[in-house]
Design an enzyme around this catalytic site. Structure first.
Site, PDB file in Angstrom:
ATOM      1  N   HIS A  83       0.825  -1.211   0.000  1.00  0.00           N
ATOM      2  CA  HIS A  83       0.000   0.000   0.000  1.00  0.00           C
ATOM      3  C   HIS A  83       0.863   1.267   0.000  1.00  0.00           C
ATOM      4  O   HIS A  83       0.556   2.243  -0.693  1.00  0.00           O
ATOM      5  CB  HIS A  83      -0.922   0.009   1.221  1.00  0.00           C
ATOM      6  N   GLU A  93       1.373   1.899   7.696  1.00  0.00           N
ATOM      7  CA  GLU A  93       1.688   2.726   6.525  1.00  0.00           C
ATOM      8  C   GLU A  93       2.187   4.101   6.958  1.00  0.00           C
ATOM      9  O   GLU A  93       3.098   4.662   6.319  1.00  0.00           O
ATOM     10  CB  GLU A  93       0.452   2.823   5.638  1.00  0.00           C
ATOM     11  N   TYR A 137      -9.523   4.096   3.125  1.00  0.00           N
ATOM     12  CA  TYR A 137     -10.107   3.008   3.922  1.00  0.00           C
ATOM     13  C   TYR A 137     -11.583   3.269   4.211  1.00  0.00           C
ATOM     14  O   TYR A 137     -12.371   2.333   4.360  1.00  0.00           O
ATOM     15  CB  TYR A 137      -9.322   2.818   5.218  1.00  0.00           C
ATOM     16  N   GLY A 175      12.914 -17.994 -12.591  1.00  0.00           N
ATOM     17  CA  GLY A 175      12.515 -16.991 -13.568  1.00  0.00           C
ATOM     18  C   GLY A 175      12.985 -15.606 -13.169  1.00  0.00           C
ATOM     19  O   GLY A 175      14.099 -15.411 -12.667  1.00  0.00           O
ATOM     20  N   GLY A 196       2.612  -9.770  -7.674  1.00  0.00           N
ATOM     21  CA  GLY A 196       1.158  -9.803  -7.794  1.00  0.00           C
ATOM     22  C   GLY A 196       0.526 -10.031  -6.437  1.00  0.00           C
ATOM     23  O   GLY A 196       1.185 -10.053  -5.390  1.00  0.00           O
ATOM     24  N   GLN A 236       4.895  -3.104  -9.518  1.00  0.00           N
ATOM     25  CA  GLN A 236       6.053  -3.160  -8.639  1.00  0.00           C
ATOM     26  C   GLN A 236       7.169  -3.972  -9.306  1.00  0.00           C
ATOM     27  O   GLN A 236       6.899  -5.026  -9.894  1.00  0.00           O
ATOM     28  CB  GLN A 236       5.707  -3.809  -7.303  1.00  0.00           C
ATOM     29  N   TYR A 289      11.501  -3.286  -3.404  1.00  0.00           N
ATOM     30  CA  TYR A 289      11.005  -2.958  -4.738  1.00  0.00           C
ATOM     31  C   TYR A 289      10.562  -1.501  -4.784  1.00  0.00           C
ATOM     32  O   TYR A 289      10.458  -0.826  -3.754  1.00  0.00           O
ATOM     33  CB  TYR A 289       9.829  -3.869  -5.113  1.00  0.00           C
ATOM     34  N   THR A 332      15.638 -11.245  -9.483  1.00  0.00           N
ATOM     35  CA  THR A 332      16.024  -9.834  -9.356  1.00  0.00           C
ATOM     36  C   THR A 332      16.346  -9.411  -7.921  1.00  0.00           C
ATOM     37  O   THR A 332      17.387  -8.787  -7.694  1.00  0.00           O
ATOM     38  CB  THR A 332      14.976  -8.909  -9.987  1.00  0.00           C
ATOM     39  N   PRO A 333      15.507  -9.702  -6.919  1.00  0.00           N
ATOM     40  CA  PRO A 333      15.916  -9.287  -5.567  1.00  0.00           C
ATOM     41  C   PRO A 333      17.143 -10.051  -5.079  1.00  0.00           C
ATOM     42  O   PRO A 333      17.920  -9.537  -4.274  1.00  0.00           O
ATOM     43  CB  PRO A 333      14.685  -9.592  -4.708  1.00  0.00           C
TER      44      PRO A 333
END
Length: 398
Positions: A88, A140, A98, A274, A390, A207, A191, A278-279
């Site tokens: 978020h 957040e 919210y 796959g 996702g 992302q 990310y 990347t990370p």
């Protein structure tokens, strides 16, 4: 903590709500987007909406949160809340949103369950919602404060200063802040969100893990081209691949994500499949820069060596570490590749040391298989860390 009265009500109604939660989530999103089409256009991932993944993730997370409140009232599902809060924050979600969600979610609950939603039932589930929403809003707020940004204003303009074609379907974009200011710090494994204006005027967000180390003067994202085929799925990656070149500008969020390299005093296992590498590349580069001396097992699975994005870097960075070994599996290997590492990843061939902390990224079936093997080897569930591209259907189902 859920009140005693609401706990009894939620426990009694959880089976009925759980059975209907998929229908509730479906109706909720239809109501939400009818009232606020801009949210589907500029905030929610249209590909995940079209596939139904976002609805399943929402339904699962609400059911999981309510179940934990009832079954383990003295604990809070902080892992789930923190993962959602990071996502978020990378989207710039605000507390006011919210309230919007509450309005349409409870309208959907009333429509689907009808007369079963008595005032007592409505009050109990309202308490569940605001406990979950309150936890997310607080998390957040902390994430925004750590980055020195305001909720809803997480975006900066970056310039593309380089592009590398890693494979026919994968490109790395090298980036720096367009205003010349320093790039924000991040932790290996995190990310950024990329907000891209598409041909229809929408501003879709996706992302992408940062594939460079925090010590690099530039930031890099490595993007797989998902073929859209006329659907919303892959529409952002397609535009990045077909339109974005050095000199172009992109809007990026501050870095977020809870898959972060830690526990450097423990044996490490970095497992990917796959584009999930990347990370792991960011983590490996960080370890190499630090001169890390502890044991590291690097595991990766791919269709073929030519499909393995960042393959040379994956091998080189592993070789730079004092006590590390790379284990690459390919379904279609090149001549000379070890037969025992042909096909899907099989951790039976990898020594898992006591006390290992594992970091996983890749398709859900791959991560399930690896996690199952790690638990069988005695790795604690809390020591298996993962990232999902996702909606997090795994966490919601857990």
């Amino acid at each position: 903590m859920l009140s005693e009265r609401s706990t009894a009500t939620v426990r009694a109604t959880l089976p009925a709500v759980g059975a209907a939660i998929g229908d509730i989530a479906d109706l909720f999103y239809r109501k939400l987007f009818a009232a606020h089409p801009e949210l589907l256009r500029d905030l929610f991932n249209r590909g995940n909406q079209a596939s139904g993944d976002q609805r399943r993730a929402l339904a699962g997370s609400i059911a999981a949160f309510a179940s934990q409140l009832v079954e383990r009232p003295d604990t809070r599902p902080d892992v789930m809340l923190n993962r959602i809060a990071n996502k978020h924050a990378s989207l710039g979600v605000t507390p006011a949103q919210y309230e919007v969600v509450h309005t349409h979610l409870f309208a959907a609950i009333a429509d689907v369950l009808g007369d079963a939603v008595t005032p007592e039932v409505a009050a109990a589930w309202d308490e569940v919602y605001w406990l979950m929403a309150g936890g997310l809003i607080a998390a957040e707020a902390r994430l925004y404060a750590q980055r020195g940004v305001v909720a809803g204003d997480v975006w900066r303009t970056w310039e593309v200063v380089g592009r590398v074609e890693e494979t026919p379907d994968v490109a790395t974009f090298r980036l720096r802040p367009a205003d010349g200011s320093p790039a924000p710090a991040f932790r290996p494994g995190q990310y950024v969100s990329v907000q891209l204006e598409l041909a229809d005027g929408s501003r879709q967000i996706r992302q992408y893990s940062l594939s460079s180390s925090p010590g690099s003067p530039l930031r890099s994202i490595t993007v797989k081209h998902v073929r859209a085929d006329g659907t919303p799925d892959g529409e952002v990656s397609q535009r990045l691949h077909t339109h974005v070149r050095p000199g172009d500008r992109l809007r990026l969020s501050a870095p977020y994500g809870d898959l972060v390299l830690d526990h450097l005093d423990a044996p490490l296992l970095l497992a990917s499949a796959g584009i999930g590498c990347t990370p792991m590349l960011s983590m490996l580069e960080h370890l190499a820069e630090r001169g890390h001396r502890g044991p590291v097992s690097v595991v990766h699975g791919d269709r073929s060596p030519s499909d393995h994005a960042l393959r040379a870097d994956h091998a080189r960075l592993t070789a730079e570490l004092e006590d590390a070994a790379a284990h690459f599996w390919y379904e279609r290997p090149e001549p000379g590749h070890p037969a025992e590492r042909t096909g899907r990843v099989d951790l039976a061939a990898v020594t898992v040391l006591p006390g290992t902390h594992a970091y996983l990224c890749g398709p859900l079936p791959f991560m399930r298989d690896v996690r199952t093997r790690l638990l069988a080897e005695g790795v604690r569930p809390a020591d298996v860390h993962y990232e999902v591209f996702g909606p997090d259907l795994w966490l919601a189902a857990g």
